[in-house]
Scaffold this motif. Structure first.
Motif, PDB file in Angstrom:
ATOM      1  N   TRP A  17     111.178 -31.777  39.033  1.00  0.00           N
ATOM      2  CA  TRP A  17     112.151 -30.680  38.933  1.00  0.00           C
ATOM      3  C   TRP A  17     112.273 -30.176  37.489  1.00  0.00           C
ATOM      4  O   TRP A  17     112.560 -29.001  37.268  1.00  0.00           O
ATOM      5  CB  TRP A  17     113.522 -31.146  39.429  1.00  0.00           C
ATOM      6  N   SER A  18     112.053 -31.051  36.535  1.00  0.00           N
ATOM      7  CA  SER A  18     112.216 -30.650  35.131  1.00  0.00           C
ATOM      8  C   SER A  18     111.080 -29.754  34.639  1.00  0.00           C
ATOM      9  O   SER A  18     111.132 -29.244  33.526  1.00  0.00           O
ATOM     10  CB  SER A  18     112.318 -31.888  34.229  1.00  0.00           C
ATOM     11  N   LEU A  71     117.405 -32.191  44.203  1.00  0.00           N
ATOM     12  CA  LEU A  71     117.590 -32.358  42.763  1.00  0.00           C
ATOM     13  C   LEU A  71     118.915 -33.052  42.471  1.00  0.00           C
ATOM     14  O   LEU A  71     119.961 -32.661  42.991  1.00  0.00           O
ATOM     15  CB  LEU A  71     117.579 -30.987  42.077  1.00  0.00           C
ATOM     16  N   ILE A  73     121.173 -33.122  39.816  1.00  0.00           N
ATOM     17  CA  ILE A  73     121.449 -32.454  38.547  1.00  0.00           C
ATOM     18  C   ILE A  73     122.329 -33.307  37.639  1.00  0.00           C
ATOM     19  O   ILE A  73     122.329 -33.133  36.409  1.00  0.00           O
ATOM     20  CB  ILE A  73     122.103 -31.065  38.796  1.00  0.00           C
ATOM     21  N   TYR A  76     120.867 -34.826  34.548  1.00  0.00           N
ATOM     22  CA  TYR A  76     120.436 -33.967  33.442  1.00  0.00           C
ATOM     23  C   TYR A  76     121.631 -33.521  32.603  1.00  0.00           C
ATOM     24  O   TYR A  76     122.604 -32.977  33.132  1.00  0.00           O
ATOM     25  CB  TYR A  76     119.712 -32.734  33.977  1.00  0.00           C
ATOM     26  N   VAL A 157     116.374 -26.738  35.310  1.00  0.00           N
ATOM     27  CA  VAL A 157     117.352 -27.800  35.071  1.00  0.00           C
ATOM     28  C   VAL A 157     118.204 -27.504  33.841  1.00  0.00           C
ATOM     29  O   VAL A 157     119.369 -27.919  33.773  1.00  0.00           O
ATOM     30  CB  VAL A 157     116.679 -29.195  34.935  1.00  0.00           C
ATOM     31  N   TYR A 160     120.758 -24.792  35.120  1.00  0.00           N
ATOM     32  CA  TYR A 160     121.665 -25.356  36.117  1.00  0.00           C
ATOM     33  C   TYR A 160     122.668 -26.301  35.468  1.00  0.00           C
ATOM     34  O   TYR A 160     123.871 -26.252  35.749  1.00  0.00           O
ATOM     35  CB  TYR A 160     120.853 -26.078  37.191  1.00  0.00           C
ATOM     36  N   SER A 161     122.195 -27.169  34.568  1.00  0.00           N
ATOM     37  CA  SER A 161     123.096 -28.127  33.914  1.00  0.00           C
ATOM     38  C   SER A 161     124.098 -27.403  33.010  1.00  0.00           C
ATOM     39  O   SER A 161     125.267 -27.804  32.924  1.00  0.00           O
ATOM     40  CB  SER A 161     122.294 -29.161  33.112  1.00  0.00           C
TER      41      SER A 161
END
Length: 256
Positions: A17-18, A71, A73, A76, A157, A160-161
């Motif tokens: 995902w990263s 994912l 999250i 992260y 990521v 999103y983070s």
């Protein structure tokens, strides 16, 4: 991330995902076709994929199998900054209270309006606090529309983070406001119909801060949120003081 060749062209395939971009994330949410997923995540055109051997397709399918697992999250942390364009980085805002009141109220409105539209929530949440750095100018609501999809090449990521961190900060601000700024209308105010103003929401506050002058609205929106909050807290404190002082004078008058 693994590198490979297809049709004599070099490509990259994400393996976690990263590795994927925001654009790729939006793409994989729109299809369940395996070959299309491979095309989205590697950039290989569909007509080229159709000529790749079954063994190569199998290897690519195994490489992108991570998308079958949701994912997490929470694993992260938001980065201190993220790459926007070549040689241009956007900082993560550790305290959005240090930004403008206009950004805060638009962010609040955006989250309320777009519940359920996750891709737009992610993009707008980050863009609200990134646009002034992109343009090197004040926050401009009109520019948010013009800058749509400008984060397509940013790592998903990262965006999103950051969006989650900003949303959490906003929730904390709203909760703190409810605790510190809430006031109960008097019976007289209720009888007069003060509830009629509730439909105007935050504009009631903007109007008060602008001294009822619409020409001052834009100036109010450019003030740092912390400054606005202190002003509102002082107004509330002043109101409590005036009410208490009035009661003392009334009691004093009764004793005479």
């Amino acid at each position: 991330m693994i590198k490979f060749k297809a049709g004599k062209v070099n490509y990259k395939c994400p393996t976690s995902w990263s590795d994927i971009t925001f654009k790729q994330w939006k793409g994989i949410n729109k299809t369940k076709d395996e070959l299309e997923l491979i095309s989205i995540l590697t950039g290989i055109p569909g007509d080229v994929i159709s000529r790749i051997s079954e063994n190569s397709i199998l290897k690519l399918s195994l490489a992108i199998s991570f998308i079958m697992n949701p994912l997490k999250i929470e694993n992260y942390e938001p980065p201190s900054e993220f790459n926007y364009k070549q040689n241009k980085k956007i900082p993560f805002i550790k305290d959005i209270k240090e930004k403008t009141y206009g950004q805060k109220i638009y962010f609040q409105h955006s989250l309320l309006e777009n519940q359920g539209n996750e891709s737009r929530l992610i993009e707008e949440s980050v863009l609200i606090y990134s646009q002034p750095y992109i343009d090197k100018k004040d926050f401009d609501l009109d520019r948010l529309i013009e800058l749509k999809n400008c984060f397509d090449n940013v790592l998903f990521v990262d965006l999103y983070s950051i969006a989650i961190a900003y949303s959490k900060q906003l929730k904390d601000i709203i909760d703190f406001e409810a605790k510190e700024l809430k006031t109960e209308p008097t019976n007289e105010q209720k009888s007069a119909g003060v509830d009629m103003f509730s439909k105007f929401g935050v504009m009631n506050t903007v109007k008060a801060l602008a001294n009822n002058d619409i020409l001052n609205y834009e100036k109010v929106l450019k003030i740092e949120y912390n400054t606005v909050f202190i002003h509102l807290l002082m107004k509330k404190t002043e109101g409590i003081y005036q009410e208490n002082y009035s009661k003392i004078l009334q009691q004093k008058h009764k004793r005479k």
